[in-house]
Design a protein around this motif. Structure first.
Motif, PDB file in Angstrom:
ATOM      1  N   ARG A   1       0.828  -1.215   0.000  1.00  0.00           N
ATOM      2  CA  ARG A   1       0.000   0.000   0.000  1.00  0.00           C
ATOM      3  C   ARG A   1       0.860   1.262   0.000  1.00  0.00           C
ATOM      4  N   GLU A   2       1.849   1.316   0.867  1.00  0.00           N
ATOM      5  CA  GLU A   2       2.674   2.526   0.933  1.00  0.00           C
ATOM      6  C   GLU A   2       3.403   2.779  -0.381  1.00  0.00           C
ATOM      7  N   TRP A   3       3.783   1.712  -1.078  1.00  0.00           N
ATOM      8  CA  TRP A   3       4.453   1.861  -2.369  1.00  0.00           C
ATOM      9  C   TRP A   3       3.458   2.192  -3.477  1.00  0.00           C
ATOM     10  N   ARG A   4       2.147   1.998  -3.201  1.00  0.00           N
ATOM     11  CA  ARG A   4       1.090   2.212  -4.202  1.00  0.00           C
ATOM     12  C   ARG A   4       1.352   1.338  -5.424  1.00  0.00           C
ATOM     13  N   ALA A   5       1.574   0.079  -5.190  1.00  0.00           N
ATOM     14  CA  ALA A   5       2.058  -0.837  -6.225  1.00  0.00           C
ATOM     15  C   ALA A   5       1.009  -1.102  -7.306  1.00  0.00           C
ATOM     16  N   ASP A   6       1.480  -1.060  -8.544  1.00  0.00           N
ATOM     17  CA  ASP A   6       0.703  -1.512  -9.694  1.00  0.00           C
ATOM     18  C   ASP A   6       1.006  -2.970 -10.026  1.00  0.00           C
ATOM     19  N   VAL A   7       2.233  -3.393  -9.722  1.00  0.00           N
ATOM     20  CA  VAL A   7       2.696  -4.750 -10.016  1.00  0.00           C
ATOM     21  C   VAL A   7       3.416  -5.285  -8.794  1.00  0.00           C
ATOM     22  N   VAL A   8       3.075  -6.502  -8.399  1.00  0.00           N
ATOM     23  CA  VAL A   8       3.748  -7.196  -7.297  1.00  0.00           C
ATOM     24  C   VAL A   8       4.364  -8.468  -7.871  1.00  0.00           C
ATOM     25  N   ILE A   9       5.656  -8.655  -7.624  1.00  0.00           N
ATOM     26  CA  ILE A   9       6.370  -9.857  -8.050  1.00  0.00           C
ATOM     27  C   ILE A   9       6.816 -10.602  -6.803  1.00  0.00           C
ATOM     28  N   SER A  10       6.504 -11.889  -6.733  1.00  0.00           N
ATOM     29  CA  SER A  10       6.831 -12.669  -5.536  1.00  0.00           C
ATOM     30  C   SER A  10       7.273 -14.062  -5.932  1.00  0.00           C
ATOM     31  N   PHE A  11       7.656 -14.847  -4.923  1.00  0.00           N
ATOM     32  CA  PHE A  11       7.872 -16.276  -5.109  1.00  0.00           C
ATOM     33  C   PHE A  11       6.532 -17.007  -5.178  1.00  0.00           C
ATOM     34  N   HIS A  12       6.591 -18.236  -5.666  1.00  0.00           N
ATOM     35  CA  HIS A  12       5.454 -19.131  -5.577  1.00  0.00           C
ATOM     36  C   HIS A  12       5.211 -19.496  -4.105  1.00  0.00           C
ATOM     37  N   ALA A  13       3.975 -19.832  -3.801  1.00  0.00           N
ATOM     38  CA  ALA A  13       3.615 -20.190  -2.432  1.00  0.00           C
ATOM     39  C   ALA A  13       3.759 -21.681  -2.148  1.00  0.00           C
ATOM     40  N   ASP A  14       4.191 -22.454  -3.125  1.00  0.00           N
ATOM     41  CA  ASP A  14       4.378 -23.886  -2.922  1.00  0.00           C
ATOM     42  C   ASP A  14       5.610 -24.327  -3.692  1.00  0.00           C
ATOM     43  N   GLY A  15       5.804 -25.612  -3.793  1.00  0.00           N
ATOM     44  CA  GLY A  15       7.007 -26.116  -4.443  1.00  0.00           C
ATOM     45  C   GLY A  15       8.081 -26.460  -3.430  1.00  0.00           C
ATOM     46  N   GLY A  16       9.200 -26.979  -3.940  1.00  0.00           N
ATOM     47  CA  GLY A  16      10.306 -27.362  -3.070  1.00  0.00           C
ATOM     48  C   GLY A  16      11.173 -26.167  -2.737  1.00  0.00           C
ATOM     49  N   GLY A  17      12.413 -26.439  -2.401  1.00  0.00           N
ATOM     50  CA  GLY A  17      13.339 -25.352  -2.129  1.00  0.00           C
ATOM     51  C   GLY A  17      13.302 -24.861  -0.698  1.00  0.00           C
ATOM     52  N   HIS A  18      13.667 -23.615  -0.516  1.00  0.00           N
ATOM     53  CA  HIS A  18      13.856 -23.040   0.810  1.00  0.00           C
ATOM     54  C   HIS A  18      12.524 -22.752   1.492  1.00  0.00           C
ATOM     55  N   PRO A  19      12.327 -23.181   2.753  1.00  0.00           N
ATOM     56  CA  PRO A  19      11.075 -22.894   3.446  1.00  0.00           C
ATOM     57  C   PRO A  19      10.763 -21.404   3.541  1.00  0.00           C
ATOM     58  N   ASP A  20      11.785 -20.568   3.696  1.00  0.00           N
ATOM     59  CA  ASP A  20      11.543 -19.124   3.745  1.00  0.00           C
ATOM     60  C   ASP A  20      10.967 -18.618   2.430  1.00  0.00           C
ATOM     61  N   ASN A  21      11.436 -19.169   1.313  1.00  0.00           N
ATOM     62  CA  ASN A  21      10.922 -18.729   0.013  1.00  0.00           C
ATOM     63  C   ASN A  21       9.443 -19.059  -0.117  1.00  0.00           C
ATOM     64  N   ARG A  22       9.083 -20.288   0.265  1.00  0.00           N
ATOM     65  CA  ARG A  22       7.663 -20.661   0.235  1.00  0.00           C
ATOM     66  C   ARG A  22       6.858 -19.765   1.168  1.00  0.00           C
ATOM     67  N   ALA A  23       7.377 -19.525   2.366  1.00  0.00           N
ATOM     68  CA  ALA A  23       6.648 -18.713   3.339  1.00  0.00           C
ATOM     69  C   ALA A  23       6.452 -17.290   2.829  1.00  0.00           C
ATOM     70  N   SER A  24       7.455 -16.753   2.145  1.00  0.00           N
ATOM     71  CA  SER A  24       7.287 -15.409   1.599  1.00  0.00           C
ATOM     72  C   SER A  24       6.233 -15.392   0.502  1.00  0.00           C
ATOM     73  N   GLY A  25       6.203 -16.473  -0.311  1.00  0.00           N
ATOM     74  CA  GLY A  25       5.164 -16.576  -1.329  1.00  0.00           C
ATOM     75  C   GLY A  25       3.774 -16.655  -0.722  1.00  0.00           C
ATOM     76  N   VAL A  26       3.630 -17.412   0.355  1.00  0.00           N
ATOM     77  CA  VAL A  26       2.346 -17.507   1.052  1.00  0.00           C
ATOM     78  C   VAL A  26       1.952 -16.151   1.619  1.00  0.00           C
ATOM     79  N   ALA A  27       2.900 -15.450   2.234  1.00  0.00           N
ATOM     80  CA  ALA A  27       2.596 -14.150   2.841  1.00  0.00           C
ATOM     81  C   ALA A  27       2.080 -13.161   1.805  1.00  0.00           C
ATOM     82  N   VAL A  28       2.707 -13.145   0.628  1.00  0.00           N
ATOM     83  CA  VAL A  28       2.254 -12.226  -0.421  1.00  0.00           C
ATOM     84  C   VAL A  28       0.902 -12.658  -0.961  1.00  0.00           C
ATOM     85  N   ARG A  29       0.758 -13.949  -1.243  1.00  0.00           N
ATOM     86  CA  ARG A  29      -0.532 -14.455  -1.735  1.00  0.00           C
ATOM     87  C   ARG A  29      -1.664 -14.091  -0.785  1.00  0.00           C
TER      88      ARG A  29
END
Length: 272
Positions: A100-128
């Motif tokens: 909101r503060e950035w007034r974003a038109d486009v948000v780019i994030s990680f996927h919320a699932d898949g393998g790899g780093h748990p932090d990456n998945r968690a960040s994807g979930v948080a954005v989703r």
């Protein structure tokens, strides 16, 4: 006159926005648009020698240097320890606030699932989980809601190749050096921690020409356009495209239906 777009790339650790979306970010910046990077952890675990406070401070300096090299206007790093990210309500609200503060038109994030780093998945979930609420004024009422939900794009990481779709393919050839220099700024990761962890430590060159090739060799899949991207590159740039370097993005579930014309307005570096 076309409006200035506002783009936010949200990842888990400092160096990831550069590695996975740095070329696209540099292209937005070159076109006069405003880009912010945000990571939901401070990267405190990513080293084999440095203690956490020293590493956190160094990675923040590296992030500032990378932002300068890429033309990124702001780089926000949350004070959450590396390896400890959980998509709690508090984290979700931090994401809502930043979008909101950035007034974003486009948000780019990680996927919320898949393998790899748990932090990456968690960040994807948080954005989703944050995105449905960025337009609702009764959620986090101290920060003005957005008038409309941003376009949500997902970037690939090392654990999500099997589920990532190349819906949008961006030719990053003209900003290849910018992306390389953005990665180069994160010396703790590209020249110290990853080489040590993978047994490449003796191969790290001391000069820029050598380091440039070192990054292109060991992080090739996040720079080079491979055969799986060709259909998307042809769609967006035409059958004559010879793009050698590309980044691709998956249109996240939850987006409304966008026409190709609307996507080109929001991702203006796509071919005509």
């Amino acid at each position: 006159m076309k409006r200035t777009l506002r783009v936010i790339v949200i990842a888990a650790h400092p160096d990831e926005p550069e590695e996975y979306a740095g070329g696209t970010a540099a292209l937005y910046a070159r076109l006069g648009h405003a880009v912010k990077f945000m990571t939901l952890t401070n990267g405190s675990a990513g080293h084999h020698v440095l203690d956490a406070p020293t590493l956190v401070a160094r990675r923040a300096r590296e992030a500032a240097l990378a932002a300068d090299r890429l033309g990124v206007a702001q780089y926000e790093i949350l004070d959450i320890d590396d390896g400890s990210l959980i998509p709690t309500l508090e984290v979700r609200q931090a994401v809502i606030r930043s979008i909101r503060e950035w007034r974003a038109d486009v948000v780019i994030s990680f996927h919320a699932d898949g393998g790899g780093h748990p932090d990456n998945r968690a960040s994807g979930v948080a954005v989703r989980d944050a995105l449905p609420f960025v337009v609702l004024g009764n959620i986090l009422p101290t920060v003005a809601p957005l008038a409309r939900r941003p376009l949500h794009l997902q970037m690939v990481d090392y654990g999500t190749h099997d589920l990532h779709r190349h819906d949008l393919a961006v030719d990053i050839g003209q900003v290849l050096e910018d992306k390389l220099l953005g990665c180069d700024a994160h010396a703790t990761q590209f020249y110290e921690f990853a080489p040590h962890s993978n047994g490449w430590g003796e191969q790290v060159p001391g000069d820029w020409a050598g380091r440039r090739e070192f990054i292109l060799k060991y992080w090739s899949e996040y720079f080079h356009a491979d055969a799986s991207m060709r259909e998307s590159l042809t769609r967006w740039y035409g059958p004559d495209t010879r793009a050698e370097f590309a980044e691709t993005f998956h249109l996240a579930r939850g987006n409304r239906s966008y026409s190709d014309e609307e996507l080109r307005e929001l991702v203006p570096m796509l071919g005509d």
